[in-house]
Each structure stands twice: as structure tokens, then as C-alpha cells.
Design a protein around this motif. Structure first.
Motif, mmCIF file in Angstrom:
data_model
loop_
_atom_site.group_PDB
_atom_site.id
_atom_site.type_symbol
_atom_site.label_atom_id
_atom_site.label_comp_id
_atom_site.label_asym_id
_atom_site.label_seq_id
_atom_site.Cartn_x
_atom_site.Cartn_y
_atom_site.Cartn_z
ATOM 1 N N ARG A 102 0.828 -1.203 0.000
ATOM 2 C CA ARG A 102 0.000 0.000 0.000
ATOM 3 C C ARG A 102 0.866 1.258 0.000
ATOM 4 O O ARG A 102 0.576 2.224 -0.711
ATOM 5 C CB ARG A 102 -0.928 -0.007 1.221
ATOM 6 N N TYR A 138 -4.625 -5.285 -3.235
ATOM 7 C CA TYR A 138 -6.008 -5.722 -3.070
ATOM 8 C C TYR A 138 -6.073 -7.228 -2.792
ATOM 9 O O TYR A 138 -6.805 -7.674 -1.889
ATOM 10 C CB TYR A 138 -6.832 -5.386 -4.306
ATOM 11 N N LYS A 142 -7.500 -8.795 0.610
ATOM 12 C CA LYS A 142 -8.707 -9.604 0.569
ATOM 13 C C LYS A 142 -8.448 -10.998 1.149
ATOM 14 O O LYS A 142 -9.262 -11.537 1.909
ATOM 15 C CB LYS A 142 -9.209 -9.713 -0.868
#
Length: 214
Positions: A102, A138, A142
Motif C-alpha cells: 500500500r 487488493y 482480501k
């Protein structure tokens, strides 16, 4: 304000509004509304101080704030210098894998902002790199949340809505090359399967963890 409170306490007096106002404006008579306005401004300033104090202890967020400031002021040379340093600094060793991706994604987005403002987008691969980082971030996030949901379901028996987890798992099953391209995803993927499949791949999990530890 802190010095004022220390002074008031040291005199062992009350800290009523009247007492505080007398310290701030000793030559003025007490004015209730002005006192309320001053206290409100002081609390706002204190909350801002807490935010800046918190930011000061987070090198990553501080660098992102500096990059924003330099970008807004068109300070190209220090912006690019800081961007390169932030991308290569080892200060993200304390981050989780998803947080590290990130942060790298944030840095690429800053570079894209700069390129857009400079109208120098052609021939640059930053958008491709940012897209790949976003995919990895992502997928990691997840899978990580999926593991936690599966763990809680087993421990406390509560059912959760997995959202887009099912299509993510289907996508990884249909595209095994993704796990080869991003090997950091594989342990998360295998651990999730270990929670949810009737025949858990424990041996594969251990083998993958040993491989990535070496």
C-alpha cells in the motif's frame, strides 16, 4: 496553553473560566463569549497539535505529506529526490506485506500526480507499476481478511458476508500464473484454503513458508 495550566495549578487555584481568562487577558474584564471563543480556539489548536505530533512519529505518512506539499508548490527537484528516497528506504520493515504494498502504491500515485501535472505521461511506465501494485495490495488484503473471517467462523461460529472474496478466489484458481508472478500471495491463499477445505493443504503451507523463509 500548557504553560498557562501549569502556572495556574502551581498556584493551587481553581481553573475556572474566569481564572483562565484573567491569566490570558489580565488587563481586561471577564467576557463570557470571548472566553468561550478562546477556549474553543485553544481546543482546536490542541487537536491539531495532537495530529501533527502523531504524524511526526510516522516517517511514511510524514514523507507522503511532504510530497504533497512539494507537489502543490511545484518543487520538482526536492519532490523527485524525496520520492526516490522514500521508495528505497528500509523504514517499511515493520509493516505487514499488505501495508508495504500500500505504501509503495501511495508513492507511485504521487509520481503519477507529478507526471500528470508535468504532462509527461507518454513513455512512462508508472501507471503500469501502480496498477500492478494495486492488484497485489487488493489481493493480499482480501486474502488476509478472508483468513480472519474464516478463523472467526471456526472459533465463535459467527457467519460473515465475504463480499468479493469468492470471485477473488475463483480468479486465482483460474489464473495460477498470478501466484507465480506474486509469490507473496501464495501463503495467504494456502492458509485460507486450510481453513475452508475439507482436506486442508497443510503440507503445502509448511513447504511454502519454508521456501519463503530461506
Amino acid at each position: 496553553m500548557e504553560a498557562l495550566l501549569v502556572e495556574v495549578r502551581s498556584e493551587n487555584t481553581d481553573i475556572s473560566r474566569e481564572a483562565l481568562y484573567a491569566k490570558v487577558a489580565p488587563d481586561e474584564p471577564y467576557h463570557h463569549q470571548r472566553c468561550k471563543d478562546l477556549l474553543s480556539a485553544a481546543m482546536k489548536l490542541f487537536r491539531e497539535f495532537l495530529a501533527f505530533y502523531q504524524l511526526r512519529g510516522d516517517a511514511r505518512r510524514l514523507d507522503l505529506a511532504r510530497l504533497d506539499a512539494q507537489l502543490t508548490r511545484h518543487m520538482d527537484r526536492p519532490f523527485l529526490k524525496l520520492l526516490d528516497r522514500a521508495a528505497s528506504d528500509p523504514y517499511d520493515d515493520d509493516l505487514s506485506l499488505a501495508q508495504r504494498h500500500r505504501h509503495q502504491l501511495n508513492l507511485h500515485e504521487k509520481r503519477l500526480d507529478w507526471l500528470t501535472r508535468k504532462a509527461a505521461r507518454s513513455g512512462d511506465d508508472s501507471i503500469q507499476q501502480a496498477t500492478e501494485l494495486l492488484d497485489r495490495y487488493y489481493l493480499l488484503s482480501k486474502l488476509s481478511y478472508g483468513i480472519e473471517l474464516a478463523n472467526r467462523q471456526q472459533v465463535i461460529g459467527q457467519e460473515y458476508e465475504p463480499g468479493l472474496l469468492a470471485p477473488v478466489l475463483q480468479y486465482l484458481q483460474q489464473h495460477p500464473e498470478i501466484l507465480a508472478q506474486y509469490p507473496e500471495l501464495k501463503p495467504y491463499y494456502l492458509i485460507y484454503r486450510s481453513y475452508t477445505e475439507p482436506d486442508p493443504p497443510f503440507a503445502e503451507v509448511l513447504s511454502e513458508l519454508r521456501t519463503q523463509a530461506t
